[in-house]
Each structure stands twice: as structure tokens, then as C-alpha cells.
Motif scaffolding. Structure first.
Motif, PDB file in Angstrom:
ATOM      1  N   SER A   1      -7.398   5.425  -1.389  1.00 42.21           N
ATOM      2  CA  SER A   1      -7.661   4.067  -0.898  1.00 42.21           C
ATOM      3  C   SER A   1      -6.397   3.407  -0.348  1.00 42.21           C
ATOM      4  O   SER A   1      -6.459   2.685   0.657  1.00 42.21           O
ATOM      5  N   SER A   2      -5.265   3.651  -0.976  1.00 38.48           N
ATOM      6  CA  SER A   2      -4.014   3.094  -0.447  1.00 38.48           C
ATOM      7  C   SER A   2      -3.656   3.740   0.890  1.00 38.48           C
ATOM      8  O   SER A   2      -3.147   3.054   1.791  1.00 38.48           O
TER       9      SER A   2
ATOM     10  N   ILE B   1       2.193   1.832  -3.537  1.00 40.31           N
ATOM     11  CA  ILE B   1       1.156   2.360  -4.419  1.00 40.31           C
ATOM     12  C   ILE B   1       0.889   3.824  -4.133  1.00 40.31           C
ATOM     13  O   ILE B   1       0.744   4.640  -5.060  1.00 40.31           O
ATOM     14  N   ALA B   2       0.821   4.196  -2.855  1.00 42.75           N
ATOM     15  CA  ALA B   2       0.584   5.595  -2.505  1.00 42.75           C
ATOM     16  C   ALA B   2       1.712   6.487  -3.018  1.00 42.75           C
ATOM     17  O   ALA B   2       1.469   7.598  -3.511  1.00 42.75           O
TER      18      ALA B   2
ATOM     19  N   SER C   1      -5.830   2.145   3.412  1.00 41.93           N
ATOM     20  CA  SER C   1      -5.326   0.802   3.695  1.00 41.93           C
ATOM     21  C   SER C   1      -4.151   0.842   4.661  1.00 41.93           C
ATOM     22  O   SER C   1      -4.061   0.019   5.583  1.00 41.93           O
TER      23      SER C   1
ATOM     24  N   SER D   1      -7.228   0.158  -4.493  1.00 45.65           N
ATOM     25  CA  SER D   1      -6.079   0.944  -4.928  1.00 45.65           C
ATOM     26  C   SER D   1      -5.344   0.273  -6.082  1.00 45.65           C
ATOM     27  O   SER D   1      -4.910   0.939  -7.023  1.00 45.65           O
TER      28      SER D   1
ATOM     29  N   SER E   1      -9.528  -2.008   0.729  1.00 49.98           N
ATOM     30  CA  SER E   1      -8.927  -0.744   0.295  1.00 49.98           C
ATOM     31  C   SER E   1      -7.709  -0.985  -0.592  1.00 49.98           C
ATOM     32  O   SER E   1      -7.503  -0.268  -1.578  1.00 49.98           O
ATOM     33  N   LEU E   2      -6.922  -1.997  -0.246  1.00 49.07           N
ATOM     34  CA  LEU E   2      -5.758  -2.328  -1.064  1.00 49.07           C
ATOM     35  C   LEU E   2      -6.183  -2.822  -2.442  1.00 49.07           C
ATOM     36  O   LEU E   2      -5.558  -2.475  -3.453  1.00 49.07           O
TER      37      LEU E   2
ATOM     38  N   ALA F   1       0.818  -1.206   0.000  1.00 46.47           N
ATOM     39  CA  ALA F   1       0.000   0.000   0.000  1.00 46.47           C
ATOM     40  C   ALA F   1       0.855   1.260   0.000  1.00 46.47           C
ATOM     41  O   ALA F   1       0.517   2.259  -0.658  1.00 46.47           O
TER      42      ALA F   1
ATOM     43  N   SER G   1      -6.998   5.880  -6.173  1.00 49.80           N
ATOM     44  CA  SER G   1      -5.936   4.952  -5.790  1.00 49.80           C
ATOM     45  C   SER G   1      -5.104   5.504  -4.638  1.00 49.80           C
ATOM     46  O   SER G   1      -4.746   4.764  -3.709  1.00 49.80           O
TER      47      SER G   1
END
Length: 218
Positions: free
Chosen positions: A88-89, A45-46, A92, A127, A123-124, A42, A85
Motif C-alpha cells: 500500500s505504501s 514506511i516502505a 501511495s 499502510s 493507500s497511505l 510513504a 503495508s
């Protein structure tokens, strides 16, 4: 949950409260390891989606500073999916952080911890899905002439990681949902404490049918 007089007695397999404590310890260790691994994904991704928000496909107009493809529907899709994304990340990461700082009390394993883990995994998944959509949308902006088949190919390949994640986590998610909500219904607190009697075979050696099937719910 059983009567205090039955806590130290063993069943036919020889299990007692010490086995239950060992199961809680293993559950806590598994929960923390799972949260740590998912938190790393996560966070990556963030970081990627935050950087992508400032490196827009096509660049910006040197005179006005506005994005060149701001009128394109694919660009709007890219911006929206990038934001979803990122959010949500981040959610997460927060949920997995809450799992790390939980008390890990006995009652937390019934509802609290599984729900937090399910929210974090959901959430992950969101994302990852929106990241793939944003990635595919950027190709629809770049490859517009002569090679229109490239964005469609990339979009199809981008769905593979999403499908793999869903397939690999389906069984775990299904088991958590089933056991969490069934246990929350079974052990739902009542206004007054009472004894419930179930017609079950005696599972504790040396106890009668009535004593072994008596459950106290507070």
C-alpha cells in the motif's frame, strides 16, 4: 463552463478569467506540495516494512532457517500486515508520483487529480494502519510470559497515530469526495452539445438573467 462571449465579463465582485487562472495556479502548487510531503512519509514506511520483512521477530532456526515463531498466529498476522503495508505504501508513492507528472489542465481539477489524491491518501492510511498492527503483533510474540499486559498497552498506543491521521484528514477527504463527485455529475459530458437553462439570479453585471445562467456542456 460558460459561453465564449461571457468569458471576459466580470461579475459583481469584479472577478474574471484571470482570477480563475490564479486559482488554478494555487491549486497546482498546493497539490504538488501535499503530494511531496505524503510521498516522503510513504517512502519511509516502505523502507521500514521492507527491512522488517528480513528481520523477523524471534529470529530464525540456525539449522533449518525457518522462523522460530512460524506456527504462532501473531507471527502470521505480522507477516501479512507487513506485506500489506509495503504494497500500500508503494501504491501511495506511485499515485503521488502521478500527481507530480500530471498536465494540470483545467478539466483535470474536476475529477482526475482529486481522485488520484484520494487514492494516494487512502493507500497511505492503509499502510500506516497495517504498520501499527504489525508492530503490535511483534510484541505479542516477544512478551508471552509474565508481562502479557505489555502487548495490550502497546496495541492501544499504536492506535493513536492511526486515529490522529484519520481525524486530521477527514475534513479534507470529505470535501474532496463531495466536490469531486458532485462536479463530475454536473459537468458530465453528453452525447450532443446543448444549452441548459437554470433559474438563477444574474451574477454578471450588465447581462440579462438568461445570458448569465446559460451553461454550455459538451
Amino acid at each position: 463552463m460558460v459561453q465564449p462571449s461571457l468569458r471576459e465579463k466580470k461579475n459583481k465582485r469584479g472577478n474574471s478569467s484571470s482570477v480563475h487562472a490564479d486559482m488554478m495556479e494555487k491549486g497546482e502548487r498546493w497539490m504538488k506540495e501535499t503530494a511531496a510531503q505524503c510521498m516522503v512519509v510513504a517512502a519511509l514506511i516502505a523502507t521500514i516494512m521492507f527491512a522488517a520483512a528480513f528481520t523477523l521477530p524471534g529470529g530464525t532456526n540456525q539449522e533449518t532457517g525457518h522462523p522460530i515463531f512460524k506456527q504462532e498466529s501473531a507471527f502470521i498476522m505480522f507477516v501479512i500486515m507487513d506485506a500489506i503495508s509495503l504494497f500500500s505504501s508503494s501504491a501511495s508513492i506511485l499515485m503521488f508520483l502521478v500527481i507530480f507528472t500530471a498536465r494540470y489542465a483545467e478539466r483535470d481539477f474536476l475529477v482526475s487529480l482529486p481522485i488520484k489524491l484520494m487514492i494516494g491518501l487512502l493507500s497511505l492510511f492503509i499502510s500506516i494502519t497495517t504498520m501499527m498492527i504489525a508492530f503490535s503483533a511483534s510484541f505479542f510474540l516477544v512478551y508471552t510470559k509474565g508481562t502479557k499486559w505489555v502487548p495490550y498497552l502497546i496495541s492501544g498506543l499504536a492506535g493513536v497515530p492511526v486515529a490522529l491521521f484519520a481525524a486530521l484528514q477527514y475534513r479534507l477527504s470529505y470535501d474532496m469526495v463531495r466536490t469531486t463527485f458532485s462536479s463530475s455529475f454536473l459537468f458530465k459530458p453528453k452525447k450532443h452539445g446543448l444549452y441548459l437553462y437554470f433559474v438563477l439570479p444574474p451574477f454578471i453585471k450588465g447581462c440579462s438573467r438568461t445570458e448569465s445562467s446559460r451553461v454550455l456542456i459538451k
